[in-house]
Design an enzyme around this catalytic site. Structure first.
Site, PDB file in Angstrom:
ATOM      1  N   ASP B  16      39.856  23.404  37.312  1.00  0.00           N
ATOM      2  CA  ASP B  16      40.076  24.739  36.745  1.00  0.00           C
ATOM      3  C   ASP B  16      40.864  24.660  35.444  1.00  0.00           C
ATOM      4  O   ASP B  16      40.697  25.502  34.559  1.00  0.00           O
ATOM      5  CB  ASP B  16      40.802  25.625  37.768  1.00  0.00           C
ATOM      6  N   HIS B 207      45.286  31.869  44.950  1.00  0.00           N
ATOM      7  CA  HIS B 207      45.062  31.230  43.650  1.00  0.00           C
ATOM      8  C   HIS B 207      45.494  32.234  42.573  1.00  0.00           C
ATOM      9  O   HIS B 207      44.729  33.110  42.186  1.00  0.00           O
ATOM     10  CB  HIS B 207      43.566  30.893  43.555  1.00  0.00           C
ATOM     11  N   HIS B 209      47.028  33.341  38.785  1.00  0.00           N
ATOM     12  CA  HIS B 209      47.193  32.987  37.369  1.00  0.00           C
ATOM     13  C   HIS B 209      48.438  33.705  36.844  1.00  0.00           C
ATOM     14  O   HIS B 209      48.785  34.786  37.319  1.00  0.00           O
ATOM     15  CB  HIS B 209      45.951  33.398  36.574  1.00  0.00           C
ATOM     16  N   CYS B 240      44.200  31.103  29.856  1.00  0.00           N
ATOM     17  CA  CYS B 240      43.431  32.220  30.410  1.00  0.00           C
ATOM     18  C   CYS B 240      42.008  32.156  29.890  1.00  0.00           C
ATOM     19  O   CYS B 240      41.793  32.048  28.687  1.00  0.00           O
ATOM     20  CB  CYS B 240      44.089  33.526  29.989  1.00  0.00           C
TER      21      CYS B 240
END
Lengths: 300, 300
Positions: B16, B207, B209, B240
């Site tokens: 990721d 998960h 951010h 991002c």
């Protein structure tokens, strides 16, 4: 979670933010910027510091700032004051609230103002007494509560003793500071619970730095214990006083994002805060808040 | 607060993280780096993605990565797989766990893989069945659970329905994603509580951010509800996917800082993670984690 429906956000950008920036912001820009902040819906702005101009040259225009800003009657305008000389200057320009400061760490206090904690307390007592006599409210900053750059961990009992002495001398509110941004949420829970077992929550504000990314988690834990007052600086202005390039003050815009999305009322207009952040960013480059990083990013 | 004494941190940086970096990291560096990560004490590394190389050219060397890394028997090596073709490639190199993905938002899913959610489900069912048949565990990513860049808010009932379908097809664990980093702690509390009223907490990972600075606050709330598995990427690698310059994946080093200081065990050596972050930073500049910003700063 069980948190208050309303939070008071105290804007410390013009003082704690600018004092840690190397760029000198021109007087006219400071005035324009503080006037913008005054219209965001905030109820509190710490506008400058009346320490000796040699200590913090970035804030040497404190008198002119206080004189020339447009006062919004819904806003409390506060300023930092280290001693009676500073108080005299602050009273001359009629600030609403006087802020004193003391470190919970002996070596940090010594390093910061070249006095021991016991040498500092009588000075604060005099200043507090005079300020109250002049009809002002008095706020105290207790710094390095969650860790000190010189001593490491700080005994919470010592923090309680210091807070007790400061409240006893008549100080209205204490802002409990994580000056180097090391606090973790469990520690915040422990320290805040202890503080609240001695002092009423209305008299305690928390002042977190986001140096290690834990500031909002720490706010959350303190809110969960009933704390309703938090300090922050527009755009994360100021950075870390001990590591150039790292994050410092919790950013007002990041705090508002979280609070408003949680449905917590602050009375502050996020967009107006962002406008004020863009305004000051013309003088102080690369604001570190998450919101400003998004707004300054390129969409992919 | 009431939180687990042990947390499993799942390292997603090599997948990721790198998939959102524009720089191509050379194969040899990826191998060396994943070998370093394997020795940090982590129990889980998502090493790459077996999507079509045209989709994510940064990860086109997935086969070589999987073949050439040194496998630590204490680590589960996982890889992303979009379809049977991808699964075939992943099985050829014997990954330990297969990760599937689906968006909780119809328009995000369509935009991401050009299929509706109902068109995607049978594909995942086949891949899951084949993977299980080959003796692999299967993980599912449910993305944009807390907000979508196209649709805005996402109905939690819809998330529950999707999770239920994925578990019913035999998927072992679901990672609930805040893909664009918008979640606030109250929302996390509400969504997580709802999920845990349907599914056992052992089967749910989160998960987050850190795009808006709320990731650690969100972790805290989920931990408080009993969640013990969190995804993160070394150094906040990846940024991002929708705003170049903004923060993305929660940084492993930031997560470890908070957890370890709270006394929560992860089995991971923070210093070794930092070493791995410095290693990859030679190829991917300016890691965004708070820890790396401090370590890259100049002391004042």
């Amino acid at each position: 979670m069980n948190f208050p429906g309303e939070i008071i956000v105290k804007e410390v950008g013009p003082r704690d933010g600018l004092q840690n920036e190397t760029e000198m912001v021109p007087l006219e820009a400071k005035i324009e910027w503080i006037n913008m902040l005054s219209e965001t819906g905030t109820s509190y702005i710490e506008i400058s510091s009346f320490v000796h101009p040699d200590w913090i040259p970035q804030l040497k225009d404190a008198t002119e700032v206080a004189k020339q800003i447009k006062r919004n009657p819904d806003v409390t305008y506060a300023a930092l004051v280290p001693n009676l000389k500073g108080l005299e200057r602050a009273l001359e320009v009629n600030v609403d609230e006087v802020c004193l400061f003391l470190s919970a760490s002996e070596s940090h206090n010594k390093n910061n103002i070249n006095k021991t904690i016991s040498e500092t307390l009588p000075v604060l007592k005099n200043v507090s007494k005079e300020a109250k006599g002049a009809g002002k409210t008095v706020r105290g900053y207790v710094s390095t509560v969650f860790g000190c750059p010189y001593e490491g961990s700080i005994d919470t009992e010592k923090v309680i003793t210091i807070c007790d002495k400061l409240f006893t001398m008549g100080i209205d509110e204490l802002s409990i500071g994580d000056t180097i941004g090391v606090a973790d949420p469990l520690q915040v829970e422990q320290v805040t619970s202890k503080l609240l077992s001695y002092f009423p929550k209305e008299k305690i504000a928390m002042h977190f730095h986001d140096t290690r990314g834990t500031a909002l988690a720490n706010v959350l834990v303190a809110m969960n214990l009933g704390i309703t007052k938090f300090d922050s600086a527009v755009g994360g202005l100021g950075g870390c006083p001990y590591a150039k390039g790292a994050s410092g003050n919790l950013a007002t815009d990041d705090l508002l994002y979280m609070l408003h999305r949680m449905g917590v009322n602050t009375g502050i207009d996020e967009n107006k805060v962002i406008n004020a952040a863009f305004y000051i960013e013309k003088y102080v480059k690369n604001l570190s808040s998450h919101q400003m990083k998004i707004l300054n990013s390129q969409p992919l």
